[in-house]
Motif scaffolding. Structure first.
Motif, PDB file in Angstrom:
ATOM      1  N   PHE A  72       0.491  -1.120   0.003  1.00 29.52           N
ATOM      2  CA  PHE A  72       0.204   0.143   0.296  1.00 29.52           C
ATOM      3  C   PHE A  72       0.695   1.147   0.002  1.00 29.52           C
ATOM      4  O   PHE A  72       0.731   2.190  -0.931  1.00 29.52           O
ATOM      5  CB  PHE A  72      -1.260   0.062   1.244  1.00 29.52           C
ATOM      6  CG  PHE A  72      -2.404  -0.796   0.841  1.00 29.52           C
ATOM      7  CD1 PHE A  72      -3.351  -0.431  -0.279  1.00 29.52           C
ATOM      8  CD2 PHE A  72      -2.235  -2.185   1.746  1.00 29.52           C
ATOM      9  CE1 PHE A  72      -4.059  -1.432  -0.546  1.00 29.52           C
ATOM     10  CE2 PHE A  72      -3.373  -2.879   1.404  1.00 29.52           C
ATOM     11  CZ  PHE A  72      -4.507  -1.964   0.791  1.00 29.52           C
TER      12      PHE A  72
ATOM     13  N   ARG B   1      -6.025   7.322   0.067  1.00 32.51           N
ATOM     14  CA  ARG B   1      -6.654   5.996   0.343  1.00 32.51           C
ATOM     15  C   ARG B   1      -5.483   5.223   0.825  1.00 32.51           C
ATOM     16  O   ARG B   1      -5.691   4.475   2.262  1.00 32.51           O
ATOM     17  CB  ARG B   1      -7.638   6.001  -0.496  1.00 32.51           C
ATOM     18  CG  ARG B   1      -8.930   6.708  -0.670  1.00 32.51           C
ATOM     19  CD  ARG B   1      -9.873   5.823  -1.324  1.00 32.51           C
ATOM     20  NE  ARG B   1      -9.137   5.544  -2.330  1.00 32.51           N
ATOM     21  CZ  ARG B   1      -9.114   5.930  -3.716  1.00 32.51           C
ATOM     22  NH1 ARG B   1      -9.971   6.922  -3.173  1.00 32.51           N
ATOM     23  NH2 ARG B   1      -9.094   5.504  -4.331  1.00 32.51           N
ATOM     24  N   PHE B   2      -4.501   5.446  -0.266  1.00 31.64           N
ATOM     25  CA  PHE B   2      -3.971   3.723   0.114  1.00 31.64           C
ATOM     26  C   PHE B   2      -2.205   4.443   1.550  1.00 31.64           C
ATOM     27  O   PHE B   2      -1.919   3.784   1.493  1.00 31.64           O
ATOM     28  CB  PHE B   2      -2.626   3.917  -1.257  1.00 31.64           C
ATOM     29  CG  PHE B   2      -3.696   3.544  -2.974  1.00 31.64           C
ATOM     30  CD1 PHE B   2      -4.473   2.015  -1.690  1.00 31.64           C
ATOM     31  CD2 PHE B   2      -3.474   3.740  -3.654  1.00 31.64           C
ATOM     32  CE1 PHE B   2      -5.402   2.204  -2.895  1.00 31.64           C
ATOM     33  CE2 PHE B   2      -4.021   3.096  -4.567  1.00 31.64           C
ATOM     34  CZ  PHE B   2      -4.884   2.159  -4.364  1.00 31.64           C
TER      35      PHE B   2
ATOM     36  N   SER C 176      -3.893   5.931   4.494  1.00 33.30           N
ATOM     37  CA  SER C 176      -3.663   5.756   5.186  1.00 33.30           C
ATOM     38  C   SER C 176      -4.387   4.073   6.089  1.00 33.30           C
ATOM     39  O   SER C 176      -4.517   3.156   6.322  1.00 33.30           O
ATOM     40  CB  SER C 176      -5.561   6.030   5.129  1.00 33.30           C
ATOM     41  OG  SER C 176      -6.862   5.939   6.168  1.00 33.30           O
ATOM     42  N   LYS C 177      -4.113   3.292   4.686  1.00 36.20           N
ATOM     43  CA  LYS C 177      -4.096   1.941   4.495  1.00 36.20           C
ATOM     44  C   LYS C 177      -3.073   1.324   5.127  1.00 36.20           C
ATOM     45  O   LYS C 177      -2.679   0.504   5.947  1.00 36.20           O
ATOM     46  CB  LYS C 177      -4.639   1.294   3.150  1.00 36.20           C
ATOM     47  CG  LYS C 177      -6.243   1.428   2.910  1.00 36.20           C
ATOM     48  CD  LYS C 177      -6.363   0.467   1.996  1.00 36.20           C
ATOM     49  CE  LYS C 177      -7.882   0.670   1.480  1.00 36.20           C
ATOM     50  NZ  LYS C 177      -8.640   0.408   0.697  1.00 36.20           N
TER      51      LYS C 177
ATOM     52  N   CYS D 220      -2.400   1.630   8.431  1.00 34.79           N
ATOM     53  CA  CYS D 220      -3.522   1.007   9.831  1.00 34.79           C
ATOM     54  C   CYS D 220      -2.616  -0.271   9.452  1.00 34.79           C
ATOM     55  O   CYS D 220      -2.931  -0.674  10.670  1.00 34.79           O
ATOM     56  CB  CYS D 220      -4.476   0.749   8.784  1.00 34.79           C
ATOM     57  SG  CYS D 220      -5.637   2.128   9.780  1.00 34.79           S
ATOM     58  N   TYR D 221      -2.027  -0.928   8.149  1.00 38.62           N
ATOM     59  CA  TYR D 221      -1.680  -2.389   8.524  1.00 38.62           C
ATOM     60  C   TYR D 221       0.394  -2.123   9.652  1.00 38.62           C
ATOM     61  O   TYR D 221       0.071  -2.390  10.224  1.00 38.62           O
ATOM     62  CB  TYR D 221      -0.557  -2.253   6.852  1.00 38.62           C
ATOM     63  CG  TYR D 221      -2.585  -2.912   6.073  1.00 38.62           C
ATOM     64  CD1 TYR D 221      -3.182  -4.719   7.432  1.00 38.62           C
ATOM     65  CD2 TYR D 221      -2.489  -2.726   5.304  1.00 38.62           C
ATOM     66  CE1 TYR D 221      -4.364  -4.968   6.651  1.00 38.62           C
ATOM     67  CE2 TYR D 221      -4.020  -3.577   4.747  1.00 38.62           C
ATOM     68  CZ  TYR D 221      -4.884  -4.580   5.302  1.00 38.62           C
ATOM     69  OH  TYR D 221      -5.947  -4.852   5.095  1.00 38.62           O
TER      70      TYR D 221
END
Length: 134
Positions: A59, A77-78, A80-81, A84-85
């Motif tokens: 990501f 968006r990417f 943010s992902k 999170c990961y």
């Protein structure tokens, strides 16, 4: 006649007008999203918990590609992902060893207590009459 100094009629009246301050509007200058690439590489190489670091790296690379291509919304968006990961991978990689260490310490303490009890059981001196041997 009023001889006080300074006299009120000669004082300049205070002006309540403020001079206009220059206003700057930045149109379309939103900050670019971070891609978290270094954090993702660190999680991939050092603390790869359930392959979450590798997913975060994917990501992060996508976020960097979208940022270079000019698609800021997809890059956000990417990004943010990836964040999170990366957070999950870091938390899992920190919490899991701490949990295992706590289990190991409590297991060692429990086994040492059992060992002391078994030693005291086998070293018990029977104090009774030896009438049965006669």
């Amino acid at each position: 006649m009023d001889t006080s100094y300074p006299r009120e009629d000669y004082l300049p009246a205070p002006s309540h007008k403020r001079e206009p301050s220059p206003t700057v509007l930045a149109v379309g200058a939103s900050p670019t999203p971070r891609d978290h690439l270094v954090w993702s590489i660190f999680n991939t190489i050092y603390m790869n918990f359930c392959c979450l670091g590798f997913v975060a790296l994917a990501f992060s690379v996508k976020a960097r590609d979208r940022k270079v291509a000019g698609d800021v919304e997809a890059a956000r968006r990417f990004s943010s992902k990836a964040r999170c990961y990366n957070t999950l991978a870091t938390a899992g990689s920190v919490v899991l060893p701490l949990l295992l260490a706590a289990l190991l310490i409590t297991g060692v303490l429990h086994l040492s207590k059992l060992a002391q009890e078994s030693v005291s059981f086998f070293t018990y001196q029977f104090s009774g009459n030896d009438d049965e041997d006669k």
